[in-house]
Design a protein around this motif. Sequence first.
Motif, PDB file in Angstrom:
ATOM      1  N   ASP A  56       0.869  -1.171   0.000  1.00 54.92           N
ATOM      2  CA  ASP A  56       0.000   0.000   0.000  1.00 54.92           C
ATOM      3  C   ASP A  56       0.908   1.224   0.000  1.00 54.92           C
ATOM      4  O   ASP A  56       1.503   1.561   1.020  1.00 54.92           O
ATOM      5  N   ASN A  58       0.425   4.250   0.104  1.00 57.78           N
ATOM      6  CA  ASN A  58       0.044   5.295   1.058  1.00 57.78           C
ATOM      7  C   ASN A  58       0.566   5.024   2.455  1.00 57.78           C
ATOM      8  O   ASN A  58       0.696   5.937   3.254  1.00 57.78           O
ATOM      9  N   SER A  62       4.183   6.417   6.217  1.00 60.61           N
ATOM     10  CA  SER A  62       3.371   7.014   7.277  1.00 60.61           C
ATOM     11  C   SER A  62       3.800   6.455   8.615  1.00 60.61           C
ATOM     12  O   SER A  62       4.302   5.343   8.719  1.00 60.61           O
TER      13      SER A  62
END
Length: 63
Positions: A56, A58, A62
């Motif tokens: 992923d 994204n 993070s």
Amino acid sequence: MATNKIQTGIRFEPELLYKITQVARQNKRSLNAQLEYLAQECVKKFEDANGEIAIDENMLYSK
């Protein structure tokens, strides 16, 4: 030198840290390089048995 690698912290029992450091030396690797190699081997073994882990994009950087 710039790198795209994420720095992490990890805790070891002293005996295990000593032993993995000795393995790294025998393999002519730094401790960090040895741990990265072992992690890569672990993921490869898992994916060979269970299929590729989807990334992923994204979630990569993070916190």
